[in-house]
Design a protein around this motif. Structure first.
Motif, PDB file in Angstrom:
ATOM      1  N   ALA A 175     -37.432  32.207 -28.312  1.00  0.00           N
ATOM      2  CA  ALA A 175     -38.565  32.334 -27.392  1.00  0.00           C
ATOM      3  C   ALA A 175     -38.534  31.175 -26.400  1.00  0.00           C
ATOM      4  CB  ALA A 175     -39.883  32.341 -28.156  1.00  0.00           C
ATOM      5  N   ASN A 176     -38.901  31.452 -25.166  1.00  0.00           N
ATOM      6  CA  ASN A 176     -38.943  30.400 -24.153  1.00  0.00           C
ATOM      7  C   ASN A 176     -39.945  29.323 -24.522  1.00  0.00           C
ATOM      8  OD1 ASN A 176     -37.013  31.563 -22.485  1.00  0.00           O
ATOM      9  ND2 ASN A 176     -38.549  32.775 -21.399  1.00  0.00           N
ATOM     10  N   GLU A 177     -41.069  29.743 -25.092  1.00  0.00           N
ATOM     11  CA  GLU A 177     -42.109  28.788 -25.445  1.00  0.00           C
ATOM     12  C   GLU A 177     -42.936  29.333 -26.596  1.00  0.00           C
ATOM     13  OE1 GLU A 177     -45.467  26.152 -23.149  1.00  0.00           O
ATOM     14  OE2 GLU A 177     -45.165  28.194 -22.467  1.00  0.00           O
ATOM     15  N   VAL A 178     -43.194  28.476 -27.554  1.00  0.00           N
ATOM     16  CA  VAL A 178     -44.135  28.770 -28.631  1.00  0.00           C
ATOM     17  C   VAL A 178     -45.109  27.611 -28.651  1.00  0.00           C
ATOM     18  CG1 VAL A 178     -44.456  29.081 -31.112  1.00  0.00           C
ATOM     19  CG2 VAL A 178     -42.444  30.053 -29.996  1.00  0.00           C
ATOM     20  N   THR A 179     -46.338  27.886 -28.286  1.00  0.00           N
ATOM     21  CA  THR A 179     -47.350  26.837 -28.307  1.00  0.00           C
ATOM     22  C   THR A 179     -48.124  26.922 -29.616  1.00  0.00           C
ATOM     23  OG1 THR A 179     -48.965  28.222 -27.165  1.00  0.00           O
ATOM     24  CG2 THR A 179     -47.568  26.819 -25.781  1.00  0.00           C
ATOM     25  N   PRO A 180     -48.663  25.796 -30.076  1.00  0.00           N
ATOM     26  CA  PRO A 180     -49.355  25.780 -31.366  1.00  0.00           C
ATOM     27  C   PRO A 180     -50.511  26.761 -31.470  1.00  0.00           C
ATOM     28  CG  PRO A 180     -48.926  23.544 -30.645  1.00  0.00           C
ATOM     29  CD  PRO A 180     -48.554  24.446 -29.500  1.00  0.00           C
ATOM     30  N   ASP A 181     -51.151  27.079 -30.348  1.00  0.00           N
ATOM     31  CA  ASP A 181     -52.342  27.926 -30.397  1.00  0.00           C
ATOM     32  C   ASP A 181     -52.106  29.352 -29.910  1.00  0.00           C
ATOM     33  OD1 ASP A 181     -54.116  25.907 -31.478  1.00  0.00           O
ATOM     34  OD2 ASP A 181     -53.899  24.917 -29.540  1.00  0.00           O
ATOM     35  N   ALA A 182     -50.855  29.711 -29.675  1.00  0.00           N
ATOM     36  CA  ALA A 182     -50.543  31.086 -29.276  1.00  0.00           C
ATOM     37  C   ALA A 182     -50.484  31.971 -30.519  1.00  0.00           C
ATOM     38  CB  ALA A 182     -49.205  31.130 -28.548  1.00  0.00           C
ATOM     39  N   PRO A 183     -51.166  33.104 -30.513  1.00  0.00           N
ATOM     40  CA  PRO A 183     -51.059  34.010 -31.657  1.00  0.00           C
ATOM     41  C   PRO A 183     -49.593  34.430 -31.860  1.00  0.00           C
ATOM     42  CG  PRO A 183     -52.893  34.637 -30.254  1.00  0.00           C
ATOM     43  CD  PRO A 183     -52.110  33.596 -29.514  1.00  0.00           C
ATOM     44  N   ILE A 184     -49.092  34.218 -33.051  1.00  0.00           N
ATOM     45  CA  ILE A 184     -47.682  34.451 -33.356  1.00  0.00           C
ATOM     46  C   ILE A 184     -47.280  35.895 -33.043  1.00  0.00           C
ATOM     47  CG2 ILE A 184     -45.977  34.520 -35.222  1.00  0.00           C
ATOM     48  CD1 ILE A 184     -47.563  32.156 -36.503  1.00  0.00           C
ATOM     49  N   GLN A 185     -48.127  36.853 -33.381  1.00  0.00           N
ATOM     50  CA  GLN A 185     -47.783  38.259 -33.162  1.00  0.00           C
ATOM     51  C   GLN A 185     -47.749  38.636 -31.682  1.00  0.00           C
ATOM     52  OE1 GLN A 185     -50.321  40.713 -35.641  1.00  0.00           O
ATOM     53  NE2 GLN A 185     -48.948  40.435 -37.374  1.00  0.00           N
ATOM     54  N   HIS A 186     -48.242  37.771 -30.811  1.00  0.00           N
ATOM     55  CA  HIS A 186     -48.241  38.057 -29.375  1.00  0.00           C
ATOM     56  C   HIS A 186     -47.099  37.360 -28.650  1.00  0.00           C
ATOM     57  CE1 HIS A 186     -52.131  40.194 -29.217  1.00  0.00           C
ATOM     58  NE2 HIS A 186     -52.405  39.440 -30.269  1.00  0.00           N
ATOM     59  N   ILE A 187     -46.245  36.658 -29.382  1.00  0.00           N
ATOM     60  CA  ILE A 187     -45.091  35.997 -28.780  1.00  0.00           C
ATOM     61  C   ILE A 187     -43.953  37.009 -28.822  1.00  0.00           C
ATOM     62  CG2 ILE A 187     -43.522  34.029 -28.857  1.00  0.00           C
ATOM     63  CD1 ILE A 187     -45.751  32.564 -30.488  1.00  0.00           C
ATOM     64  N   GLY A 188     -43.556  37.492 -27.660  1.00  0.00           N
ATOM     65  CA  GLY A 188     -42.625  38.605 -27.554  1.00  0.00           C
ATOM     66  C   GLY A 188     -41.317  38.437 -28.304  1.00  0.00           C
ATOM     67  N   ASP A 189     -40.770  37.252 -28.352  1.00  0.00           N
ATOM     68  CA  ASP A 189     -39.460  37.055 -28.967  1.00  0.00           C
ATOM     69  C   ASP A 189     -39.524  36.715 -30.450  1.00  0.00           C
ATOM     70  OD1 ASP A 189     -38.045  37.534 -26.611  1.00  0.00           O
ATOM     71  OD2 ASP A 189     -38.322  35.469 -25.946  1.00  0.00           O
ATOM     72  N   VAL A 190     -40.708  36.658 -31.030  1.00  0.00           N
ATOM     73  CA  VAL A 190     -40.858  36.287 -32.445  1.00  0.00           C
ATOM     74  C   VAL A 190     -41.157  37.536 -33.263  1.00  0.00           C
ATOM     75  CG1 VAL A 190     -42.224  34.957 -34.102  1.00  0.00           C
ATOM     76  CG2 VAL A 190     -41.676  33.970 -31.868  1.00  0.00           C
ATOM     77  N   ASP A 191     -40.331  37.762 -34.282  1.00  0.00           N
ATOM     78  CA  ASP A 191     -40.586  38.873 -35.199  1.00  0.00           C
ATOM     79  C   ASP A 191     -40.576  38.357 -36.636  1.00  0.00           C
ATOM     80  OD1 ASP A 191     -37.889  38.633 -36.003  1.00  0.00           O
ATOM     81  OD2 ASP A 191     -37.244  40.266 -34.701  1.00  0.00           O
ATOM     82  N   SER A 192     -40.756  39.256 -37.581  1.00  0.00           N
ATOM     83  CA  SER A 192     -40.867  38.842 -38.983  1.00  0.00           C
ATOM     84  C   SER A 192     -39.576  38.198 -39.493  1.00  0.00           C
ATOM     85  CB  SER A 192     -41.255  40.026 -39.871  1.00  0.00           C
ATOM     86  OG  SER A 192     -40.288  41.051 -39.788  1.00  0.00           O
ATOM     87  N   LEU A 193     -38.431  38.635 -39.006  1.00  0.00           N
ATOM     88  CA  LEU A 193     -37.176  37.995 -39.420  1.00  0.00           C
ATOM     89  C   LEU A 193     -37.102  36.552 -38.924  1.00  0.00           C
ATOM     90  CD1 LEU A 193     -34.599  40.884 -38.928  1.00  0.00           C
ATOM     91  CD2 LEU A 193     -35.526  39.996 -41.072  1.00  0.00           C
TER      92      LEU A 193
END
Length: 86
Positions: A19-37
């Motif tokens: 992911a380009n960016e993961v901020t501490p307060d971003a809902p994980i399920q709304h981060i496009g490049d993050v999945d359960s794996l």
């Protein structure tokens, strides 16, 4: 052993997921490049890097569309051994 900051945990998840960016307060399920794996790979890396900090799949047991890395960090703080630095 000291727990990494929430910002460090977010950076680690970004590195694992691509992911380009993961901020501490971003809902994980709304981060496009993050999945359960990606979450399981992040957890595996965390367990290997911090074996003295209890962490397992239960960190994500109640994952919903509001769960953030700050929430995960809070759960980790709650499970730190009493002798660990916080």
């Amino acid at each position: 052993m000291e727990l990494p900051t929430v910002e460090e945990l977010a950076q680690q998840l970004a590195a694992v997921s691509g992911a380009n960016e993961v901020t501490p307060d971003a809902p994980i399920q709304h981060i496009g490049d993050v999945d359960s794996l990606d979450l399981m790979e992040w957890l595996y890396n965390f367990q290997n890097q911090y074996p003295d900090i209890p962490a397992d799949e239960s960190l994500f047991a109640d994952l919903d569309d509001t769960t953030t890395m700050r929430d995960v960090h809070t759960k980790l703080l709650e499970h730190l051994p009493q002798t660990a630095e916080r």
